[in-house]
Design an enzyme around this catalytic site. Sequence first.
Site, PDB file in Angstrom:
ATOM      1  N   ASP A  45       0.800  -1.217   0.147  1.00 53.16           N
ATOM      2  CA  ASP A  45      -0.147  -0.099   0.036  1.00 53.16           C
ATOM      3  C   ASP A  45       1.020   1.149  -0.120  1.00 53.16           C
ATOM      4  O   ASP A  45       0.615   2.220  -0.447  1.00 53.16           O
ATOM      5  CB  ASP A  45      -1.103  -0.107   1.322  1.00 53.16           C
ATOM      6  CG  ASP A  45      -1.945   0.883   0.906  1.00 53.16           C
ATOM      7  OD1 ASP A  45      -2.740   0.842  -0.293  1.00 53.16           O
ATOM      8  OD2 ASP A  45      -2.421   1.376   1.888  1.00 53.16           O
ATOM      9  N   CYS A 136     -11.088   3.789  -4.277  1.00 53.55           N
ATOM     10  CA  CYS A 136      -9.947   3.959  -3.241  1.00 53.55           C
ATOM     11  C   CYS A 136     -10.338   4.781  -2.032  1.00 53.55           C
ATOM     12  O   CYS A 136     -10.190   4.400  -0.900  1.00 53.55           O
ATOM     13  CB  CYS A 136      -8.755   4.196  -3.655  1.00 53.55           C
ATOM     14  SG  CYS A 136      -7.001   3.828  -2.596  1.00 53.55           S
ATOM     15  N   TYR A 140     -12.577   2.556   1.273  1.00 59.37           N
ATOM     16  CA  TYR A 140     -11.931   2.654   2.655  1.00 59.37           C
ATOM     17  C   TYR A 140     -12.822   3.445   3.648  1.00 59.37           C
ATOM     18  O   TYR A 140     -12.996   3.035   5.032  1.00 59.37           O
ATOM     19  CB  TYR A 140     -10.560   3.395   2.568  1.00 59.37           C
ATOM     20  CG  TYR A 140      -9.326   2.420   2.152  1.00 59.37           C
ATOM     21  CD1 TYR A 140      -8.374   2.482   3.055  1.00 59.37           C
ATOM     22  CD2 TYR A 140      -9.448   1.708   0.883  1.00 59.37           C
ATOM     23  CE1 TYR A 140      -7.253   1.586   2.689  1.00 59.37           C
ATOM     24  CE2 TYR A 140      -8.362   0.893   0.677  1.00 59.37           C
ATOM     25  CZ  TYR A 140      -7.276   0.813   1.559  1.00 59.37           C
ATOM     26  OH  TYR A 140      -6.366   0.118   1.303  1.00 59.37           O
ATOM     27  N   TYR A 164      -9.354   5.341   9.116  1.00 57.56           N
ATOM     28  CA  TYR A 164     -10.317   5.387   8.086  1.00 57.56           C
ATOM     29  C   TYR A 164     -11.851   5.612   8.483  1.00 57.56           C
ATOM     30  O   TYR A 164     -12.512   5.657   7.684  1.00 57.56           O
ATOM     31  CB  TYR A 164     -10.061   4.288   7.106  1.00 57.56           C
ATOM     32  CG  TYR A 164      -8.545   4.361   6.617  1.00 57.56           C
ATOM     33  CD1 TYR A 164      -8.565   5.171   5.570  1.00 57.56           C
ATOM     34  CD2 TYR A 164      -7.796   3.268   7.112  1.00 57.56           C
ATOM     35  CE1 TYR A 164      -7.198   5.153   4.884  1.00 57.56           C
ATOM     36  CE2 TYR A 164      -6.498   3.378   6.363  1.00 57.56           C
ATOM     37  CZ  TYR A 164      -6.101   4.244   5.231  1.00 57.56           C
ATOM     38  OH  TYR A 164      -4.923   4.401   4.805  1.00 57.56           O
ATOM     39  N   GLU A 206      -9.885  -3.002  -6.019  1.00 59.61           N
ATOM     40  CA  GLU A 206      -9.840  -2.875  -4.621  1.00 59.61           C
ATOM     41  C   GLU A 206      -9.831  -4.385  -3.892  1.00 59.61           C
ATOM     42  O   GLU A 206      -9.238  -4.682  -3.146  1.00 59.61           O
ATOM     43  CB  GLU A 206     -10.999  -1.901  -4.000  1.00 59.61           C
ATOM     44  CG  GLU A 206     -10.382  -0.437  -4.171  1.00 59.61           C
ATOM     45  CD  GLU A 206      -9.458   0.112  -3.547  1.00 59.61           C
ATOM     46  OE1 GLU A 206      -9.298  -0.190  -2.324  1.00 59.61           O
ATOM     47  OE2 GLU A 206      -8.533   0.762  -3.911  1.00 59.61           O
TER      48      GLU A 206
END
Length: 221
Positions: A45, A136, A140, A164, A206
């Site tokens: 990531d 993305c 999240y 998040y 994802e």
Amino acid sequence: MEKFSERIRKKADPIWQDNFNHPFIKGLADGTLPIESFKYYVLQDSYYLSHFARIQCAGGAKAEDFYTTSRMAIHAQGSYEAEMALHEKFSKMLNISAEEFENFMPAPSAYAYTSHLYRVAYNGNLGEIISALLPCYWVYLEIGDLLQGATPKEEVYQEWIAAYGGDWFRDLVNEQIDRLDEIAEKVTEKDRNRMEEHFLISSHYEYAFWDMAYNREDWTR
């Protein structure tokens, strides 16, 4: 009237539900995710985010007004300052060495996902770029909301969940959703179809990213 963002979110829901139910996400919530899979995720990531920020900058370069250019630059800066700082913290908690970073090689799915983003950035307009980037952000945010209240024993998992689910991240996501809807109102249906396609492809990537990390994917399989 249904907004463009609502339309594409509805279209992507089956793959998003698969994202939410992936064993990587379930394992984050209940603490059963193997720590080596999370460590692998952090490395991959960090690579992905460095390219994500570049695509945000590319979007700013294609904006028609200076305000949007400045906001896309701020988003890119945020990817570096906020999320990369978070990954630096994770790296310390996971004892990831400088040698591991130096010898890092992106997994096939991470490489493919970033390549998809670069292709959209090269060929597409701002609306297409945001459409490719948005899953993305948005996935999240929804995962962060889904996992709020989860209490895994691993401290690093707690840190990830808290990050998040924060208001700072929600504000960034909502800004990009609103920007996408504004653009979608001004372009042709052909443009909107391309935007939808990019959004759906990124949504699949994802899922592939969680799967990649969970299985510690490499180039031999």
